[in-house]
Motif scaffolding. Structure first.
Motif, mmCIF file in Angstrom:
data_model
loop_
_atom_site.group_PDB
_atom_site.id
_atom_site.type_symbol
_atom_site.label_atom_id
_atom_site.label_comp_id
_atom_site.label_asym_id
_atom_site.label_seq_id
_atom_site.Cartn_x
_atom_site.Cartn_y
_atom_site.Cartn_z
ATOM 1 N N GLY A 85 14.188 38.358 -14.794
ATOM 2 C CA GLY A 85 14.035 38.649 -13.368
ATOM 3 C C GLY A 85 13.199 39.917 -13.165
ATOM 4 O O GLY A 85 12.367 39.989 -12.259
ATOM 5 N N VAL A 86 13.415 40.897 -14.044
ATOM 6 C CA VAL A 86 12.647 42.138 -13.976
ATOM 7 C C VAL A 86 11.171 41.870 -14.294
ATOM 8 O O VAL A 86 10.270 42.367 -13.609
ATOM 9 C CB VAL A 86 13.233 43.182 -14.967
ATOM 10 C CG1 VAL A 86 12.299 44.365 -15.118
ATOM 11 C CG2 VAL A 86 14.611 43.634 -14.495
ATOM 12 N N VAL A 87 10.936 41.060 -15.322
ATOM 13 C CA VAL A 87 9.553 40.726 -15.691
ATOM 14 C C VAL A 87 8.882 39.979 -14.538
ATOM 15 O O VAL A 87 7.730 40.242 -14.195
ATOM 16 C CB VAL A 87 9.516 39.872 -16.988
ATOM 17 C CG1 VAL A 87 8.118 39.297 -17.217
ATOM 18 C CG2 VAL A 87 9.945 40.711 -18.183
ATOM 19 N N GLN A 88 9.636 39.071 -13.916
ATOM 20 C CA GLN A 88 9.114 38.302 -12.789
ATOM 21 C C GLN A 88 8.710 39.241 -11.647
ATOM 22 O O GLN A 88 7.627 39.118 -11.068
ATOM 23 C CB GLN A 88 10.196 37.322 -12.313
ATOM 24 C CG GLN A 88 9.706 36.262 -11.337
ATOM 25 C CD GLN A 88 8.605 35.406 -11.967
ATOM 26 O OE1 GLN A 88 8.631 35.139 -13.163
ATOM 27 N NE2 GLN A 88 7.638 34.997 -11.148
ATOM 28 N N GLU A 89 9.588 40.199 -11.372
ATOM 29 C CA GLU A 89 9.315 41.194 -10.328
ATOM 30 C C GLU A 89 8.020 41.959 -10.638
ATOM 31 O O GLU A 89 7.184 42.178 -9.757
ATOM 32 C CB GLU A 89 10.495 42.175 -10.261
ATOM 33 C CG GLU A 89 10.495 43.112 -9.074
ATOM 34 C CD GLU A 89 11.529 44.231 -9.234
ATOM 35 O OE1 GLU A 89 11.291 45.317 -8.693
ATOM 36 O OE2 GLU A 89 12.560 44.016 -9.920
#
Lengths: 209, 209
Positions: A85-89
């Motif tokens: 989710g962090v990478v996606q952000e």
């Protein structure tokens, strides 16, 4: 919930979903299993030992999960999904590679602080089975993303070019991962505050300006 | 010697000191035991399993060491003595706290690269026995020294004052300690070269000047 997963306390049985009798739900079993895995080691923890810790029969556990491996997959999935989710952000950010790098460093710090039990399990895998190797490969993809951003930020000219991007990526994640060894979610330092400290330390270093 | 301690290779028996017959010396037994402890866990490794790995009888091992704990103490002593040597070097330095901090960061990086097996054993202790707790206390003394230097360098005005010294100390050692997870002494990066990278990264950070 996360906090209990890292302490040795015996979780109080919760009301069994929808049946009106006290007992452990699936979430409790997974949470307590992760605590056992992290304390005694995944290989060394049997389903029998887990039943003893919960104070229930082995068949009561098999009512919720089919195997130790299922627990491992589900728990590490939670950690990996949070990290992805962090990478996606970061990917969706309209900004520079330096901005994306800051989001991954700060975001993964927050994820570790919020899910110490699940992340510890993820970090301690040794790759003894096919499933473990697959999970470790997904973990490496997050590291590779961080390394990509370091390289891109070097090309942008905002990150110093004299350090190898792969080495930087491993050292930065090594630093962040070490947080699970001592961080206490009930302490003074909130995950949110911590997630602002690590990017600042990594980018600016210790030197006074 | 250090290298073999971190690989799975079976060490070739060396000539038994002074007796002219082939066999394992005390150093070999300790080195291979450390490798077993790091691979399978200290608690999970029995003297019997160690004998099997060495291909000798249990009594042959007891010829060299009296207990598993004796091996643990001797191996972690080597790691701690090397780290204390670095602290000693920093203490004797005619310079600023910043200089001493740089010596500890660079020196402990070098010690980790040169002794990955012994340091890994030291870092993985869980404090299940009195002896383990004593060893862990000696390890903490090194961390406390690093934290002292950070605080002194902050007072000197050369290290930024906005970061908590204790937090910085834990993060910096977390980063350095993570090196044992992947460093290969036979790779391109020498311990000497690595010991110049970590202080530079910690002091200057990633930002291009």
């Amino acid at each position: 919930m996360t906090q209990a997963a890292t302490t040795g306390r015996k979780a109080a049985p919760t009301t069994h979903s929808g049946r009106g009798r006290p007992g452990y739900g699936r979430g409790d079993v997974i949470r307590i299993a992760v605590d056992e895995f992290n304390t005694r080691g995944y290989e060394a923890t049997s389903m029998g030992a887990l039943a003893t810790r919960l104070g229930v029969s082995k068949s009561a556990i098999y009512h919720h999960v089919t195997s130790k491996e299922e627990i491992l997959v589900e728990a590490t999935d939670r950690a990996l999904e949070a990290l992805n989710g962090v990478v996606q952000e970061a990917e969706e950010l309209e900004g520079t590679a330096r901005d994306r790098l800051a989001v991954v460093i700060g975001g993964s710090t927050r994820v570790l602080c919020e899910n110490p039990g699940y992340v510890t399990l993820l970090l301690r895998l040794r790759g003894n089975t096919e499933v473990e190797l697959e999970i470790m490969e997904r973990r490496r993809q997050v590291t590779r993303k961080l390394i990509d951003y370091v390289r891109e930020a070097q090309e942008e000219g905002v990150v110093r070019p004299d350090l190898d991007a792969g080495l930087v990526g491993r050292l930065v994640f090594g630093m962040i991962n070490s947080i699970v060894e001592w961080y206490r979610p009930d302490g003074e330092l909130t995950p949110e505050a911590f997630s602002e400290i690590t990017p600042s330390l990594v980018f600016r270093g210790l030197e006074a300006k």
